[in-house]
Design an enzyme around this catalytic site. Structure first.
Site, PDB file in Angstrom:
ATOM      1  CG  HIS A  53      43.752 -16.953  18.017  1.00 44.82           C
ATOM      2  ND1 HIS A  53      42.953 -17.995  17.900  1.00 44.82           N
ATOM      3  CD2 HIS A  53      43.322 -15.935  17.581  1.00 44.82           C
ATOM      4  CE1 HIS A  53      41.861 -17.503  16.993  1.00 44.82           C
ATOM      5  NE2 HIS A  53      42.162 -16.521  16.758  1.00 44.82           N
ATOM      6  CD  GLU A  55      45.074 -21.083  21.705  1.00 50.24           C
ATOM      7  OE1 GLU A  55      44.663 -19.620  21.576  1.00 50.24           O
ATOM      8  OE2 GLU A  55      43.962 -21.949  21.268  1.00 50.24           O
ATOM      9  CB  CYS A  83      40.600 -21.588  16.623  1.00 47.26           C
ATOM     10  SG  CYS A  83      42.152 -21.234  16.178  1.00 47.26           S
ATOM     11  CB  CYS A  86      45.463 -22.321  18.158  1.00 48.02           C
ATOM     12  SG  CYS A  86      45.439 -20.576  18.154  1.00 48.02           S
TER      13      CYS A  86
END
Length: 157
Positions: A53, A55, A83, A86
């Site tokens: 992801h 992040e 999410c 993260c």
């Protein structure tokens, strides 16, 4: 001193890089002392890694840049609400401020489904600023998924 909108525009540029390679258009940057120390965008499909992801990658890059896993004094800008994975990485890396664009009602852990970033039972919490460049961030995602659905419907005919 740049403002949140300025830095979110840089995160949006990262999101567009993801979109250009067929990834979900999510971008992130990390700023410390008014300097961008990490940039990233989603790479889950490219890397075939569930942790790729924007992040998560930005946190790893920022840690490498400053030589510490403690990202105190940093601000994370991300185009979509983090999410659960993260949000956990943000808390564990001690990032004190998170600014995001679009909310994620199905998976957001920065205030939509829950807010792990301010959970009082954790040792560390982050200030959360939501809705910065929200329309532009949301439009990137909506348009991406609309195009994906159109391609699928044409393929299924």
């Amino acid at each position: 001193m740049a403002n949140d909108e300025y830095y979110m525009k840089l995160a949006i540029e990262e999101a567009k890089k993801a979109q250009n390679i067929g990834e979900v258009p999510i971008g992130a940057i990390i700023v410390k002392d008014d300097e961008v120390i990490a940039r990233s965008h989603n790479l889950r499909e490219t890397a075939q890694l569930p942790t790729a992801h924007a992040e998560h990658i930005a946190i790893e890059r920022a840690s490498n840049t400053i030589g510490s896993w403690r990202l105190e004094g940093c601000t994370l800008y991300v185009t979509l609400e983090p999410c659960v994975m993260c949000a956990g990485a943000i808390v564990m890396s001690r990032i004190p401020k998170v600014v995001y664009g679009a909310s994620d009602p199905k998976g957001g852990c920065g205030g939509s489904l829950m807010n792990l970033l301010v959970e009082s039972r954790f040792n560390h919490r982050a200030e959360v600023v939501s809705g910065v460049c929200e329309q532009e961030c949301g439009d990137l995602l909506r348009n991406f998924f609309r195009e994906l659905r159109l391609k699928k419907s044409k393929t299924n005919k």
